[in-house]
Design a protein around this motif. Structure first.
Motif, mmCIF file in Angstrom:
data_model
loop_
_atom_site.group_PDB
_atom_site.id
_atom_site.type_symbol
_atom_site.label_atom_id
_atom_site.label_comp_id
_atom_site.label_asym_id
_atom_site.label_seq_id
_atom_site.Cartn_x
_atom_site.Cartn_y
_atom_site.Cartn_z
ATOM 1 N N PRO A 169 -11.597 10.733 12.608
ATOM 2 C CA PRO A 169 -11.421 10.033 11.329
ATOM 3 C C PRO A 169 -10.160 9.184 11.302
ATOM 4 N N VAL A 170 -10.234 8.137 10.494
ATOM 5 C CA VAL A 170 -9.142 7.181 10.336
ATOM 6 C C VAL A 170 -8.661 7.232 8.893
ATOM 7 N N THR A 171 -7.356 7.178 8.711
ATOM 8 C CA THR A 171 -6.775 7.113 7.374
ATOM 9 C C THR A 171 -5.706 6.028 7.347
ATOM 10 N N ILE A 172 -5.150 5.776 6.184
ATOM 11 C CA ILE A 172 -4.010 4.877 5.999
ATOM 12 C C ILE A 172 -3.049 5.589 5.053
ATOM 13 N N GLY A 173 -1.808 5.768 5.491
ATOM 14 C CA GLY A 173 -0.828 6.530 4.711
ATOM 15 C C GLY A 173 -0.313 5.743 3.533
ATOM 16 N N SER A 174 -1.022 5.828 2.419
ATOM 17 C CA SER A 174 -0.753 4.964 1.268
ATOM 18 C C SER A 174 0.173 5.627 0.264
ATOM 19 N N MET A 175 0.890 4.780 -0.462
ATOM 20 C CA MET A 175 1.555 5.264 -1.656
ATOM 21 C C MET A 175 0.476 5.530 -2.712
ATOM 22 N N ASN A 176 0.838 5.577 -3.946
ATOM 23 C CA ASN A 176 -0.090 6.038 -4.974
ATOM 24 C C ASN A 176 -0.762 4.905 -5.738
ATOM 25 N N TYR A 177 -1.807 5.276 -6.469
ATOM 26 C CA TYR A 177 -2.475 4.414 -7.428
ATOM 27 C C TYR A 177 -3.029 3.139 -6.795
ATOM 28 N N ASP A 178 -2.554 1.961 -7.164
ATOM 29 C CA ASP A 178 -3.153 0.720 -6.671
ATOM 30 C C ASP A 178 -3.089 0.609 -5.156
ATOM 31 N N PHE A 179 -2.001 1.061 -4.554
ATOM 32 C CA PHE A 179 -1.868 1.006 -3.098
ATOM 33 C C PHE A 179 -2.939 1.881 -2.440
ATOM 34 N N PHE A 180 -3.145 3.040 -3.008
ATOM 35 C CA PHE A 180 -4.146 3.989 -2.529
ATOM 36 C C PHE A 180 -5.548 3.389 -2.624
ATOM 37 N N LEU A 181 -5.844 2.744 -3.741
ATOM 38 C CA LEU A 181 -7.171 2.161 -3.939
ATOM 39 C C LEU A 181 -7.408 0.973 -3.011
ATOM 40 N N GLN A 182 -6.360 0.214 -2.718
ATOM 41 C CA GLN A 182 -6.512 -0.918 -1.807
ATOM 42 C C GLN A 182 -6.933 -0.452 -0.420
ATOM 43 N N ALA A 183 -6.360 0.639 0.049
ATOM 44 C CA ALA A 183 -6.642 1.117 1.405
ATOM 45 C C ALA A 183 -7.927 1.921 1.495
ATOM 46 N N ALA A 184 -8.396 2.472 0.385
ATOM 47 C CA ALA A 184 -9.503 3.422 0.402
ATOM 48 C C ALA A 184 -10.761 2.933 1.122
ATOM 49 N N PRO A 185 -11.203 1.684 0.936
ATOM 50 C CA PRO A 185 -12.445 1.273 1.601
ATOM 51 C C PRO A 185 -12.372 1.275 3.124
ATOM 52 N N LEU A 186 -11.167 1.236 3.681
ATOM 53 C CA LEU A 186 -11.005 1.146 5.127
ATOM 54 C C LEU A 186 -10.923 2.511 5.805
ATOM 55 N N CYS A 187 -10.873 3.588 4.997
ATOM 56 C CA CYS A 187 -10.555 4.922 5.518
ATOM 57 C C CYS A 187 -11.780 5.838 5.560
ATOM 58 N N ASP A 188 -11.750 6.788 6.485
ATOM 59 C CA ASP A 188 -12.693 7.910 6.478
ATOM 60 C C ASP A 188 -12.139 9.064 5.647
ATOM 61 N N VAL A 189 -10.832 9.221 5.697
ATOM 62 C CA VAL A 189 -10.108 10.226 4.929
ATOM 63 C C VAL A 189 -9.071 9.490 4.093
ATOM 64 N N LEU A 190 -8.993 9.790 2.813
ATOM 65 C CA LEU A 190 -8.017 9.145 1.949
ATOM 66 C C LEU A 190 -6.723 9.940 1.971
ATOM 67 N N SER A 191 -5.600 9.237 2.040
ATOM 68 C CA SER A 191 -4.314 9.929 2.022
ATOM 69 C C SER A 191 -3.363 9.245 1.053
ATOM 70 N N PHE A 192 -2.550 10.059 0.397
ATOM 71 C CA PHE A 192 -1.594 9.537 -0.578
ATOM 72 C C PHE A 192 -0.247 10.206 -0.371
ATOM 73 N N HIS A 193 0.797 9.635 -1.006
ATOM 74 C CA HIS A 193 2.163 10.114 -0.854
ATOM 75 C C HIS A 193 2.721 10.514 -2.221
ATOM 76 N N PRO A 194 2.376 11.708 -2.682
ATOM 77 C CA PRO A 194 2.802 12.125 -4.022
ATOM 78 C C PRO A 194 4.222 12.685 -4.020
ATOM 79 N N TYR A 195 5.167 11.862 -4.397
ATOM 80 C CA TYR A 195 6.550 12.283 -4.584
ATOM 81 C C TYR A 195 6.814 12.406 -6.081
ATOM 82 N N THR A 196 7.241 13.553 -6.513
ATOM 83 C CA THR A 196 7.549 13.760 -7.926
ATOM 84 C C THR A 196 8.983 14.245 -8.074
#
Length: 303
Positions: A169-196
């Protein structure tokens, strides 16, 4: 693969401040020592950053050293998530990566990146020591408007080209929200960077991104998490809240970052603003002497 069972860290060996240094000055003894330390936390995966510029300079030496790194992880029963490209840049302490100018100069011809992706894919595309490929760390981070579409085309090209050599599987290490949605179509696994920055905020991050993952019909993992603080106990409490919340939602995690060293956020002199308070982005779980950072021993008990 049980994506919810992933637990581990982003690992930059302590001897280098840059991605070039990690691979040009590869030190197997340091890797063996520090990768071994990660086992106290039940680590089963490490996210390891590579860089296109390193391949331009080192060629096969990069691939040889990646093979040595894979050997060391495998000796410890740990899978690797290699990161092909990096687009995150710390303004004060740049570690290396693909710049806006790199993408502009490529135009719409990705030939300048082709030999790198194909060399990595041919040699390691079906290597069973690899679990997931990360095409790019944090695309669209501080992006120039004229580069945004070029970047998307570039990532789509890289994902497609790598898939010619791998079934993993391929992913893209995205930040959150819009960045995550931009990368989503290209990925097999979705990944996000939740810093709180506050206890309790992680639950909302998880719920939103899980809903997006359900809409795409793809699994979700966190490939970075746990922001910094100079206060060891405060950082330990926040990291515990982050990790336990991710686990409660069934989301596998790779925390930032394994150990103290020269890389940005790995020591108290080279910090960023990804922190409870500006300038306190200090994030290792293990100190330079190999001991667990105060306030973080709770994670050992969960191993």
């Amino acid at each position: 693969m049980d994506y919810g069972a992933i637990r581990g860290f982003n690992y930059q060996p302590s001897y280098s401040r840059t991605l070039m240094g990690i691979w040009a000055d590869f030190d197997a003894e340091v890797w063996r020592r520090e990768v071994g330390w990660s086992l106290r936390f039940g680590t089963n995966m490490l996210r390891i950053w590579m860089d296109w510029h390193v391949h331009v300079e080192l060629g096969e030496k990069l691939l040889d050293n990646l093979g040595r790194a894979l050997d060391i992880l495998a000796e410890n029963g740990i899978k690797m998530m290699p990161v092909l490209f990096n687009r995150w840049v710390d303004a004060k302490y740049p570690a290396g990566g693909v710049s806006d100018n790199d993408l502009r100069s490529a135009g719409w011809d990705m030939g300048k990146f082709e030999s790198y992706v194909e060399a990595v894919g041919r040699r390691f595309g079906r290597d069973q020591r690899i679990a997931i490929w990360d095409i790019c760390n944090e695309p669209s981070n501080n992006i120039s408007p004229d580069v945004q579409f070029r970047e998307y085309v570039w990532m789509a090209w890289a994902a497609d080209r790598l898939r010619r050599f791998t079934d993993y599987p391929v992913t893209i290490g995205s930040m959150n929200y819009d960045f995550f949605l931009q990368a989503a179509p290209l990925c097999d696994v979705l990944s996000f960077h939740p810093y709180t920055r506050n206890i309790g905020e992680m639950d909302g991050f998880c719920r939103y991104h899980l809903e997006m993952a359900r809409r795409y019909g793809k699994p979700l993992i966190a490939t970075e998490t746990c922001c910094g603080s100079f206060d060891d106990q405060e950082r330990g409490r926040l990291a515990r809240d982050n990790i336990e919340t991710l686990e409660r939602h069934g989301i596998g995690w790779l925390a930032w970052q394994l150990c103290e060293g020269k890389f940005v956020t790995a020591n108290r002199q080279l910090t960023d603003d990804n922190a409870v308070r500006p300038g306190e982005g200090y994030m290792p779980f293990i100190l330079a002497d190999g001991t667990t950072r105060p306030g973080h021993h709770w994670l050992e008990r969960r191993a």
